[in-house]
Design an enzyme around this catalytic site. Sequence first.
Site, PDB file in Angstrom:
ATOM      1  N   ASP A 110       2.648 -59.418  -5.749  1.00  0.00           N
ATOM      2  CA  ASP A 110       2.622 -58.448  -4.652  1.00  0.00           C
ATOM      3  C   ASP A 110       1.375 -58.565  -3.789  1.00  0.00           C
ATOM      4  O   ASP A 110       0.405 -59.238  -4.153  1.00  0.00           O
ATOM      5  CB  ASP A 110       2.772 -57.014  -5.206  1.00  0.00           C
ATOM      6  CG  ASP A 110       2.062 -56.807  -6.538  1.00  0.00           C
ATOM      7  OD1 ASP A 110       1.098 -57.547  -6.805  1.00  0.00           O
ATOM      8  OD2 ASP A 110       2.462 -55.934  -7.299  1.00  0.00           O
ATOM      9  N   ASN A 139       3.390 -45.019 -14.020  1.00  0.00           N
ATOM     10  CA  ASN A 139       4.761 -44.504 -13.825  1.00  0.00           C
ATOM     11  C   ASN A 139       5.818 -45.528 -14.249  1.00  0.00           C
ATOM     12  O   ASN A 139       6.997 -45.330 -14.004  1.00  0.00           O
ATOM     13  CB  ASN A 139       4.979 -44.081 -12.362  1.00  0.00           C
ATOM     14  CG  ASN A 139       4.832 -45.256 -11.395  1.00  0.00           C
ATOM     15  OD1 ASN A 139       4.604 -46.386 -11.814  1.00  0.00           O
ATOM     16  ND2 ASN A 139       4.960 -44.988 -10.110  1.00  0.00           N
ATOM     17  N   HIS A 182       6.006 -48.740 -13.201  1.00  0.00           N
ATOM     18  CA  HIS A 182       6.346 -49.796 -12.241  1.00  0.00           C
ATOM     19  C   HIS A 182       5.910 -51.176 -12.743  1.00  0.00           C
ATOM     20  O   HIS A 182       4.935 -51.284 -13.488  1.00  0.00           O
ATOM     21  CB  HIS A 182       5.787 -49.505 -10.835  1.00  0.00           C
ATOM     22  CG  HIS A 182       4.305 -49.651 -10.680  1.00  0.00           C
ATOM     23  ND1 HIS A 182       3.558 -48.784  -9.916  1.00  0.00           N
ATOM     24  CD2 HIS A 182       3.413 -50.569 -11.149  1.00  0.00           C
ATOM     25  CE1 HIS A 182       2.293 -49.174  -9.928  1.00  0.00           C
ATOM     26  NE2 HIS A 182       2.182 -50.248 -10.673  1.00  0.00           N
TER      27      HIS A 182
END
Length: 255
Positions: A66, A135, A137
């Site tokens: 990313d 969370n 991800h």
Amino acid sequence: MLQIFPDAAVIAEYVSELLIQKIGDNPEITLGLATGGTMEPLYARFVAKARARRLDVSGLCSFNLDEYVGLSPDHPKSYAAYMREHLFRHLAFDPARLHLPDGLAPDLDAHSREYSERLLQMGGAEFQLLGVGTNGHIGFNEPGTPFDSRCHVVRLSERTRLDNSRFFEPGVIVPASAITLGMAEITRAREIVLIATGPAKAPIIAEWFRRDVTEEIPFTVLKRHPRAQILVDEAAASLLPPEVRASMMEIPALG
Ligand code: F6R
């Protein structure tokens, strides 16, 4: 699939050895790479060992997961800068083989498709490294992302932006969006190693253990991957049931 190690340094030792073995077996391997605090001890250990053993890394190819939208590769908080700082500048990589999404691409959707194609043309990653968000991800695939998603632009959740604000100077706003490889490209990797260290990851590791595979907790998808390892330190494992902790403390042998 889930292994508990004493601490982050022991995980770095184990995974750096695994990486060196993989590159030795196939000097043209395609690696999927992650950034973030979790990877720092691993890259440091890998660099030290690769130098000591004069490992040839010039033939390998890498694809990062990313990049923040709006940050140029020269921006000190870009993931391109992170990779240079922690890995690329230390060893004789071939820069043409190191791939990251471009956060400044004029057409981000077209760039996402092109980045995905580039990876698929290489046959996908042979070995994918992952961290995990608090969370759940992976990459920047936030909870609710479909498992068949391809590389795309994502609006980061408030939770992720808050977690990542520790990497930015106080008062500097964390970018609101990023380009990430999708769940489809990530899970296509032949082998996956996800690392989770520190107490902040303990709740999501316990949640992963309790839950079935669900898009609400993206990394639960690894439960159905044939060759995925989840490596956690004792702090990240601290909310697992005690009997589970006791049975998963063995460090796996390499090979
Ligand atoms: C980074 C990435 C993220 C991080 C995750 C954990 O390239 O894809 O999924 O792995 O946010 O970050 P740290 O390691 O900083 O806790």
